[in-house]
Design a protein around this motif. Structure first.
Motif, mmCIF file in Angstrom:
data_model
loop_
_atom_site.group_PDB
_atom_site.id
_atom_site.type_symbol
_atom_site.label_atom_id
_atom_site.label_comp_id
_atom_site.label_asym_id
_atom_site.label_seq_id
_atom_site.Cartn_x
_atom_site.Cartn_y
_atom_site.Cartn_z
ATOM 1 N N VAL A 142 43.675 -11.923 0.214
ATOM 2 C CA VAL A 142 43.180 -10.717 0.888
ATOM 3 C C VAL A 142 41.653 -10.629 0.778
ATOM 4 O O VAL A 142 40.971 -10.218 1.713
ATOM 5 N N TRP A 143 41.123 -11.050 -0.372
ATOM 6 C CA TRP A 143 39.667 -11.087 -0.551
ATOM 7 C C TRP A 143 39.019 -11.998 0.493
ATOM 8 O O TRP A 143 37.984 -11.662 1.068
ATOM 9 N N LEU A 144 39.630 -13.143 0.746
ATOM 10 C CA LEU A 144 39.105 -14.054 1.775
ATOM 11 C C LEU A 144 39.163 -13.411 3.150
ATOM 12 O O LEU A 144 38.220 -13.527 3.946
ATOM 13 N N ILE A 145 40.260 -12.725 3.457
ATOM 14 C CA ILE A 145 40.380 -12.059 4.755
ATOM 15 C C ILE A 145 39.330 -10.974 4.905
ATOM 16 O O ILE A 145 38.679 -10.827 5.954
ATOM 17 N N ALA A 166 44.843 -22.679 -6.417
ATOM 18 C CA ALA A 166 44.810 -22.119 -5.063
ATOM 19 C C ALA A 166 44.151 -20.752 -5.059
ATOM 20 O O ALA A 166 43.349 -20.429 -4.170
ATOM 21 N N ALA A 167 44.464 -19.929 -6.076
ATOM 22 C CA ALA A 167 43.842 -18.602 -6.156
ATOM 23 C C ALA A 167 42.335 -18.716 -6.353
ATOM 24 O O ALA A 167 41.560 -17.996 -5.705
ATOM 25 N N ALA A 168 41.900 -19.615 -7.238
ATOM 26 C CA ALA A 168 40.467 -19.783 -7.488
ATOM 27 C C ALA A 168 39.743 -20.271 -6.242
ATOM 28 O O ALA A 168 38.628 -19.817 -5.926
ATOM 29 N N LEU A 169 40.348 -21.202 -5.508
ATOM 30 C CA LEU A 169 39.719 -21.728 -4.293
ATOM 31 C C LEU A 169 39.557 -20.638 -3.238
ATOM 32 O O LEU A 169 38.486 -20.511 -2.614
ATOM 33 N N LEU A 170 40.602 -19.842 -3.025
ATOM 34 C CA LEU A 170 40.522 -18.776 -2.025
ATOM 35 C C LEU A 170 39.477 -17.738 -2.416
ATOM 36 O O LEU A 170 38.725 -17.242 -1.564
ATOM 37 N N PHE A 171 39.417 -17.417 -3.711
ATOM 38 C CA PHE A 171 38.424 -16.436 -4.146
ATOM 39 C C PHE A 171 37.009 -16.967 -3.927
ATOM 40 O O PHE A 171 36.123 -16.231 -3.462
ATOM 41 N N ALA A 172 36.785 -18.246 -4.257
ATOM 42 C CA ALA A 172 35.455 -18.827 -4.070
ATOM 43 C C ALA A 172 35.070 -18.850 -2.597
ATOM 44 O O ALA A 172 33.932 -18.526 -2.234
ATOM 45 N N CYS A 223 50.119 -13.012 -8.378
ATOM 46 C CA CYS A 223 49.358 -11.823 -7.989
ATOM 47 C C CYS A 223 47.902 -12.186 -7.681
ATOM 48 O O CYS A 223 47.321 -11.708 -6.692
ATOM 49 N N ALA A 224 47.309 -13.043 -8.517
ATOM 50 C CA ALA A 224 45.924 -13.456 -8.300
ATOM 51 C C ALA A 224 45.778 -14.184 -6.970
ATOM 52 O O ALA A 224 44.773 -14.016 -6.263
ATOM 53 N N PHE A 225 46.784 -14.993 -6.602
ATOM 54 C CA PHE A 225 46.712 -15.700 -5.322
ATOM 55 C C PHE A 225 46.634 -14.712 -4.162
ATOM 56 O O PHE A 225 45.805 -14.874 -3.248
ATOM 57 N N TRP A 226 47.469 -13.685 -4.177
ATOM 58 C CA TRP A 226 47.482 -12.754 -3.052
ATOM 59 C C TRP A 226 46.211 -11.904 -3.017
ATOM 60 O O TRP A 226 45.694 -11.599 -1.936
ATOM 61 N N PHE A 227 45.697 -11.519 -4.163
ATOM 62 C CA PHE A 227 44.424 -10.804 -4.155
ATOM 63 C C PHE A 227 43.305 -11.697 -3.628
ATOM 64 O O PHE A 227 42.428 -11.237 -2.889
ATOM 65 N N GLY A 244 36.157 -16.826 -0.299
ATOM 66 C CA GLY A 244 35.883 -15.460 0.118
ATOM 67 C C GLY A 244 34.521 -14.984 -0.346
ATOM 68 O O GLY A 244 33.813 -14.275 0.386
ATOM 69 N N TYR A 245 34.127 -15.383 -1.543
ATOM 70 C CA TYR A 245 32.816 -14.980 -2.054
ATOM 71 C C TYR A 245 31.693 -15.557 -1.184
ATOM 72 O O TYR A 245 30.771 -14.839 -0.782
ATOM 73 N N TRP A 246 31.772 -16.842 -0.889
ATOM 74 C CA TRP A 246 30.704 -17.467 -0.106
ATOM 75 C C TRP A 246 30.757 -17.068 1.353
ATOM 76 O O TRP A 246 29.751 -17.212 2.084
ATOM 77 N N ASN A 247 31.895 -16.525 1.784
ATOM 78 C CA ASN A 247 32.002 -16.091 3.177
ATOM 79 C C ASN A 247 31.493 -14.666 3.383
ATOM 80 O O ASN A 247 31.364 -14.223 4.519
ATOM 81 N N LEU A 248 31.230 -13.959 2.291
ATOM 82 C CA LEU A 248 30.688 -12.611 2.423
ATOM 83 C C LEU A 248 29.311 -12.651 3.113
ATOM 84 O O LEU A 248 28.544 -13.605 2.927
ATOM 85 N N PRO A 249 29.005 -11.637 3.896
ATOM 86 C CA PRO A 249 27.644 -11.597 4.475
ATOM 87 C C PRO A 249 26.596 -11.645 3.379
ATOM 88 O O PRO A 249 26.793 -11.118 2.266
#
Length: 478
Positions: A245-248, A460-466, A238-242, A468-473
């Motif tokens: 989507v957070w990265l998207i 993988a979930a932690a990497l995608l979340f990180a 579940c964390a991976f998919w969130f 997504g965070y740094w990709n935020l405006p």
């Protein structure tokens, strides 16, 4: 602030009839999947119990016949079948079973493709084993509607519905400019909304899992550690998919683009990649089962009506097993034909063994390669992890299958000395406590590699979340 955000998100969720309806549908699907899996395993347990009951009934009859009065012709026939190795070596059947673990009802895996019970006699081993193939391609395509299917395939769609408008919906509704003037940062607001969604989905997944544990009878028999790993695997998925989507969402596109991109990733991970991988494995690691067709035919002995030819077969077999030869001149008589066919079937199995070994090596090599590539696909990896925990994966079945030759050697070792030495089977040999007769012990599931796979999924979930965070405006990260 976090409590306020969660209360607001809960109210907004309750007012969204689409999301509430999807949650209700998922609950119903999950409950049906638990029922379906339990029904599948109940059928398998019944089939296994029938094989075991047949063995017990037959040997109860043999024990009774071994001490019965042989004055009646029918009693004499039963006595000979029970005590004369001439008949017993190919008529006495033994159950080799691998009962499904409780968690198998939640992830059927390979249990519906491969038999969980065999009835073995002293006849040729591979003739008895390969009545069923180790895989059914059509069934592999269809799969099973078990709880693992709901968690791995359907739950990500609900996550997408909850999260694709995490940022874009606020901008499109004109709320985002107002959020910028609030005391709390937009980043904190977005994380609170994401946390609410994760808590909702995790509660759904855990609730269905707990119901599944209860219905399947999992608990002490399974081990609390195994149940804990199941829960952690589901939460990590579940964390991976969130996180995905957070990265998207972090690219700050409109809701339609976010939704289409997320659904496209779902199609990629759950349909496209597995199909391409399956096709590639069929080319890179082909498994040809057509040659196994010769193993399931009872091959007659050449020149079986020629006594010299039958004697030659017996001599060939006894050169490999000199301890079976009786003292004196009773090697060939009586029961020349039975001894000849007993030797013929074992020699045939020896000639077939290299072909079977190569087939099993090809299956194992394909499975190993598939496991390596599945690490790149969290959906397939999660399915494999849950199957390993339930003991329904292919390697677990192969361990059971590879334990059958040793059991067959026990059967041969019980009957063949009596057959070639012309010794009857006594009532003590047929004892109900199984002390003298062959017994089978199925290997236990190991669950090896689950911890490493779980860490990779969390990584993988932690990497995608990180990302997504740094990709935020920049104005949203502050």
């Amino acid at each position: 602030m976090l409590s306020l955000i969660i209360r607001y998100e809960w109210r907004r969720f309750r007012r969204n009839r689409l999301q509430v309806g999807l949650l209700a549908v998922l609950v119903l699907f999950g409950l049906y999947a638990i029922y379906y899996g339990q029904r599948q395993m109940a059928g398998q347990r019944a089939a296994i119990a029938q094989v075991q009951q047949t063995e017990q009934t037959e040997f109860a009859g043999y024990r009774a016949a071994a001490v019965a009065d042989t004055a009646k012709p029918s009693d004499k026939d039963a006595y000979e079948e029970a005590t004369q190795p001439t008949y017993a070596w190919h008529r006495h059947g033994y159950a080799a079973t691998a009962p499904p673990a409780p968690l198998a009802a939640l992830v059927v895996g390979q249990r519906d493709l491969n038999p969980g019970a065999y009835r073995l006699t002293g006849m040729g081993l591979y003739y008895q084993l390969f009545q069923n193939e180790l895989a059914n391609p059509q069934k592999l395509l269809v799969g099973n509607f078990d709880l693992a299917f709901v968690l791995v395939y359907l739950l990500p769609l609900f996550i997408i519905v909850l999260s694709y408008g995490l940022l874009s919906a606020e901008r499109e509704n004109g709320v985002l400019p107002l959020l910028h003037v609030q005391a709390a940062s937009v980043r904190r607001l977005l994380l609170g909304k994401l946390l609410f969604g994760f808590a909702l989905v995790a509660g759904l997944a855990l609730g269905l899992s707990v119901v599944g544990f209860g219905v399947a009878g999992a608990g002490r028999a399974t081990g609390w550690g195994v149940l804990g790993l199941w829960v952690l695997t589901v939460l990590a998925y579940c964390a991976f998919w969130f996180a995905l989507v957070w990265l998207i969402v972090s690219f700050n596109r409109n809701s339609a683009v976010n939704a289409l991109t997320a659904v496209g990733m779902w199609l990629l991970f759950l349909l496209v990649v597995p199909s391409v991988l399956s096709a590639a494995l069929a080319v890179v690691r082909p498994v040809d089962s057509s040659q196994l067709a010769t193993l399931v035919r009872r091959a007659a002995m050449d020149n079986e009506d020629s006594e010299p030819a039958v004697r030659a077969v017996i001599r060939q077999y006894l050169r490999q097993h000199p301890g079976l030869a009786p003292a004196g001149d009773t090697l060939f008589q009586p029961n020349l034909g039975a001894k000849g066919y007993a030797a013929h079937f074992q020699l045939t199995a020896q000639r077939q063994k290299p072909l079977v070994d190569e087939y099993l090596r090809a299956i194992a090599a394909r499975e190993t390669l598939a496991a390596r590539f599945s690490l790149l696909n969290p959906a397939v990896s999660t399915q494999n992890l849950l199957s390993q925990l339930a003991g329904t994966d292919l390697p677990t079945y192969l361990r059971f299958f590879n334990s059958l030759p040793a059991f067959h050697r026990q059967i041969v070792g019980f009957y063949f000395p009596r057959l070639f030495r012309n010794q009857p089977i006594t009532a003590a040999d047929l004892a109900a406590d199984l002390a003298a007769r062959p017994t089978f012990q199925a290997p236990l599931p190991t669950g090896a590699g689950v911890g490493a796979g779980l860490l990779q999924l969390l990584g993988a979930a932690a990497l995608l979340f990180a990302l997504g965070y740094w990709n935020l405006p920049g104005r949203l990260r502050g």
